[in-house]
Motif scaffolding. Sequence first.
Motif, PDB file in Angstrom:
ATOM      1  N   GLU A 149     137.590  64.201  81.987  1.00  0.00           N
ATOM      2  CA  GLU A 149     136.932  64.111  83.296  1.00  0.00           C
ATOM      3  C   GLU A 149     135.888  65.231  83.452  1.00  0.00           C
ATOM      4  O   GLU A 149     134.764  64.993  83.867  1.00  0.00           O
ATOM      5  CB  GLU A 149     138.028  64.148  84.367  1.00  0.00           C
ATOM      6  CG  GLU A 149     137.613  64.338  85.785  1.00  0.00           C
ATOM      7  CD  GLU A 149     136.522  63.425  86.265  1.00  0.00           C
ATOM      8  OE1 GLU A 149     136.569  62.212  85.996  1.00  0.00           O
ATOM      9  OE2 GLU A 149     135.604  63.937  86.927  1.00  0.00           O
ATOM     10  N   HIS A 150     136.290  66.450  83.097  1.00  0.00           N
ATOM     11  CA  HIS A 150     135.315  67.540  83.054  1.00  0.00           C
ATOM     12  C   HIS A 150     135.884  68.717  82.260  1.00  0.00           C
ATOM     13  O   HIS A 150     137.070  68.743  81.942  1.00  0.00           O
ATOM     14  CB  HIS A 150     134.895  68.006  84.461  1.00  0.00           C
ATOM     15  CG  HIS A 150     136.021  68.523  85.307  1.00  0.00           C
ATOM     16  ND1 HIS A 150     136.612  67.761  86.296  1.00  0.00           N
ATOM     17  CD2 HIS A 150     136.663  69.704  85.325  1.00  0.00           C
ATOM     18  CE1 HIS A 150     137.563  68.466  86.878  1.00  0.00           C
ATOM     19  NE2 HIS A 150     137.628  69.657  86.311  1.00  0.00           N
ATOM     20  N   ILE A 151     135.006  69.661  81.949  1.00  0.00           N
ATOM     21  CA  ILE A 151     135.427  70.916  81.329  1.00  0.00           C
ATOM     22  C   ILE A 151     135.095  72.018  82.325  1.00  0.00           C
ATOM     23  O   ILE A 151     133.951  72.106  82.804  1.00  0.00           O
ATOM     24  CB  ILE A 151     134.701  71.134  79.987  1.00  0.00           C
ATOM     25  CG1 ILE A 151     135.137  70.041  78.995  1.00  0.00           C
ATOM     26  CG2 ILE A 151     134.992  72.526  79.423  1.00  0.00           C
ATOM     27  CD1 ILE A 151     134.353  70.012  77.714  1.00  0.00           C
ATOM     28  N   ILE A 187     130.392  69.059  83.325  1.00  0.00           N
ATOM     29  CA  ILE A 187     130.754  70.466  83.223  1.00  0.00           C
ATOM     30  C   ILE A 187     130.965  70.943  84.658  1.00  0.00           C
ATOM     31  O   ILE A 187     130.161  70.629  85.539  1.00  0.00           O
ATOM     32  CB  ILE A 187     129.654  71.270  82.500  1.00  0.00           C
ATOM     33  CG1 ILE A 187     129.708  70.940  81.001  1.00  0.00           C
ATOM     34  CG2 ILE A 187     129.818  72.766  82.741  1.00  0.00           C
ATOM     35  CD1 ILE A 187     128.610  71.561  80.181  1.00  0.00           C
ATOM     36  N   GLU A 188     132.084  71.622  84.864  1.00  0.00           N
ATOM     37  CA  GLU A 188     132.408  72.154  86.189  1.00  0.00           C
ATOM     38  C   GLU A 188     132.332  73.670  86.113  1.00  0.00           C
ATOM     39  O   GLU A 188     133.132  74.300  85.430  1.00  0.00           O
ATOM     40  CB  GLU A 188     133.826  71.716  86.591  1.00  0.00           C
ATOM     41  CG  GLU A 188     134.309  72.263  87.920  1.00  0.00           C
ATOM     42  CD  GLU A 188     135.806  72.014  88.148  1.00  0.00           C
ATOM     43  OE1 GLU A 188     136.151  71.427  89.165  1.00  0.00           O
ATOM     44  OE2 GLU A 188     136.624  72.393  87.300  1.00  0.00           O
ATOM     45  N   LEU A 189     131.349  74.242  86.791  1.00  0.00           N
ATOM     46  CA  LEU A 189     131.232  75.702  86.820  1.00  0.00           C
ATOM     47  C   LEU A 189     131.995  76.210  88.036  1.00  0.00           C
ATOM     48  O   LEU A 189     131.828  75.688  89.142  1.00  0.00           O
ATOM     49  CB  LEU A 189     129.761  76.116  86.912  1.00  0.00           C
ATOM     50  CG  LEU A 189     128.849  75.612  85.788  1.00  0.00           C
ATOM     51  CD1 LEU A 189     127.393  75.990  86.085  1.00  0.00           C
ATOM     52  CD2 LEU A 189     129.275  76.162  84.438  1.00  0.00           C
ATOM     53  N   HIS A 243     137.696  77.642  80.981  1.00  0.00           N
ATOM     54  CA  HIS A 243     138.913  77.875  81.763  1.00  0.00           C
ATOM     55  C   HIS A 243     139.910  76.732  81.628  1.00  0.00           C
ATOM     56  O   HIS A 243     141.085  76.946  81.422  1.00  0.00           O
ATOM     57  CB  HIS A 243     138.524  78.097  83.227  1.00  0.00           C
ATOM     58  CG  HIS A 243     139.691  78.305  84.139  1.00  0.00           C
ATOM     59  ND1 HIS A 243     140.198  77.304  84.940  1.00  0.00           N
ATOM     60  CD2 HIS A 243     140.462  79.397  84.348  1.00  0.00           C
ATOM     61  CE1 HIS A 243     141.232  77.787  85.614  1.00  0.00           C
ATOM     62  NE2 HIS A 243     141.411  79.043  85.288  1.00  0.00           N
ATOM     63  N   HIS A 244     139.441  75.500  81.747  1.00  0.00           N
ATOM     64  CA  HIS A 244     140.363  74.363  81.618  1.00  0.00           C
ATOM     65  C   HIS A 244     139.641  73.097  81.190  1.00  0.00           C
ATOM     66  O   HIS A 244     138.411  73.009  81.255  1.00  0.00           O
ATOM     67  CB  HIS A 244     141.118  74.118  82.931  1.00  0.00           C
ATOM     68  CG  HIS A 244     140.253  73.675  84.071  1.00  0.00           C
ATOM     69  ND1 HIS A 244     139.656  74.545  84.952  1.00  0.00           N
ATOM     70  CD2 HIS A 244     139.875  72.433  84.478  1.00  0.00           C
ATOM     71  CE1 HIS A 244     138.960  73.871  85.851  1.00  0.00           C
ATOM     72  NE2 HIS A 244     139.060  72.587  85.590  1.00  0.00           N
ATOM     73  N   ILE A 245     140.458  72.135  80.735  1.00  0.00           N
ATOM     74  CA  ILE A 245     139.959  70.806  80.395  1.00  0.00           C
ATOM     75  C   ILE A 245     140.660  69.835  81.324  1.00  0.00           C
ATOM     76  O   ILE A 245     141.891  69.862  81.456  1.00  0.00           O
ATOM     77  CB  ILE A 245     140.257  70.457  78.923  1.00  0.00           C
ATOM     78  CG1 ILE A 245     139.465  71.398  78.005  1.00  0.00           C
ATOM     79  CG2 ILE A 245     139.911  68.993  78.624  1.00  0.00           C
ATOM     80  CD1 ILE A 245     139.755  71.221  76.532  1.00  0.00           C
ATOM     81  N   ALA A 246     139.874  69.009  82.004  1.00  0.00           N
ATOM     82  CA  ALA A 246     140.453  68.058  82.957  1.00  0.00           C
ATOM     83  C   ALA A 246     140.508  66.667  82.345  1.00  0.00           C
ATOM     84  O   ALA A 246     139.510  66.169  81.814  1.00  0.00           O
ATOM     85  CB  ALA A 246     139.639  68.043  84.241  1.00  0.00           C
ATOM     86  N   LEU A 247     141.695  66.070  82.408  1.00  0.00           N
ATOM     87  CA  LEU A 247     141.904  64.728  81.868  1.00  0.00           C
ATOM     88  C   LEU A 247     141.975  63.732  83.015  1.00  0.00           C
ATOM     89  O   LEU A 247     142.741  63.926  83.965  1.00  0.00           O
ATOM     90  CB  LEU A 247     143.217  64.691  81.072  1.00  0.00           C
ATOM     91  CG  LEU A 247     143.360  65.760  79.981  1.00  0.00           C
ATOM     92  CD1 LEU A 247     144.770  65.715  79.388  1.00  0.00           C
ATOM     93  CD2 LEU A 247     142.318  65.546  78.892  1.00  0.00           C
ATOM     94  N   TYR A 299     145.375  72.500  80.974  1.00  0.00           N
ATOM     95  CA  TYR A 299     144.929  71.140  81.253  1.00  0.00           C
ATOM     96  C   TYR A 299     145.089  70.839  82.728  1.00  0.00           C
ATOM     97  O   TYR A 299     146.095  71.184  83.341  1.00  0.00           O
ATOM     98  CB  TYR A 299     145.744  70.112  80.464  1.00  0.00           C
ATOM     99  CG  TYR A 299     145.321  69.983  79.023  1.00  0.00           C
ATOM    100  CD1 TYR A 299     144.091  69.412  78.693  1.00  0.00           C
ATOM    101  CD2 TYR A 299     146.141  70.432  78.001  1.00  0.00           C
ATOM    102  CE1 TYR A 299     143.700  69.303  77.369  1.00  0.00           C
ATOM    103  CE2 TYR A 299     145.758  70.326  76.672  1.00  0.00           C
ATOM    104  CZ  TYR A 299     144.532  69.755  76.364  1.00  0.00           C
ATOM    105  OH  TYR A 299     144.139  69.654  75.060  1.00  0.00           O
ATOM    106  N   GLU A 300     144.087  70.176  83.264  1.00  0.00           N
ATOM    107  CA  GLU A 300     144.149  69.690  84.636  1.00  0.00           C
ATOM    108  C   GLU A 300     144.243  68.175  84.559  1.00  0.00           C
ATOM    109  O   GLU A 300     143.497  67.550  83.809  1.00  0.00           O
ATOM    110  CB  GLU A 300     142.858  70.106  85.366  1.00  0.00           C
ATOM    111  CG  GLU A 300     142.670  69.495  86.748  1.00  0.00           C
ATOM    112  CD  GLU A 300     141.279  69.797  87.335  1.00  0.00           C
ATOM    113  OE1 GLU A 300     140.690  70.842  87.012  1.00  0.00           O
ATOM    114  OE2 GLU A 300     140.777  68.957  88.094  1.00  0.00           O
ATOM    115  N   LEU A 301     145.170  67.605  85.305  1.00  0.00           N
ATOM    116  CA  LEU A 301     145.175  66.146  85.455  1.00  0.00           C
ATOM    117  C   LEU A 301     144.376  65.849  86.702  1.00  0.00           C
ATOM    118  O   LEU A 301     144.465  66.570  87.697  1.00  0.00           O
ATOM    119  CB  LEU A 301     146.599  65.609  85.595  1.00  0.00           C
ATOM    120  CG  LEU A 301     147.554  65.894  84.443  1.00  0.00           C
ATOM    121  CD1 LEU A 301     148.905  65.246  84.722  1.00  0.00           C
ATOM    122  CD2 LEU A 301     146.993  65.417  83.118  1.00  0.00           C
TER     123      LEU A 301
HETATM  124 ZN    ZN Z   1     138.614  71.247  87.152  1.00  0.00          ZN
END
Ligand code: ZN
Length: 141
Positions: A11-13, A58-60, A82-86, A132-134
């Motif tokens: 979904e985003h990084i 990309i999420e800043l 910081h995280h990877i969103a799935l 990881y973020e869901l």
């Molecule tokens: Zn996020």
Amino acid sequence: MGNERAPHKIEHIGIAVKSLENVLPFYVEQLHLHLEGIEEVNSEQVKVAFLRIGETRIELLEPTSKHSPIYKFIEKRGEGIHHIALGVNDIQDRLKELKASGIQLINKTPKLGAGNTKIAFIHPKSASGVLYELCEKREGN
Ligand code: ZN
């Protein structure tokens, strides 16, 4: 159709930064990415900017207070990934399933994320050091 339980995309990084204002020119003017918008997420005490890149973003993340988890992250490790969103379909079910399997969760119930999404984090201890973020999009989003 694939497995409904598998995440359907990145979904985003999420990238922790000290200042959106300072880093945005790199993404917009040098990389030519499209800035979708900037919003404040009170639950995380951050200001976030989303830059679309194909199917993903990309999420800043810039901390808005010293109590923000992002502030603490930057203090400890500096700016960076910081995280990877799935992207998932039914976050409530996924969390229940992960918990039942003994996976450590930071959020046992979903909270409100940017762009009207429901989000929850899996503890990096259960994912070889990766946060990881869901992320579940609301209908029609
Ligand atoms: Zn996020």
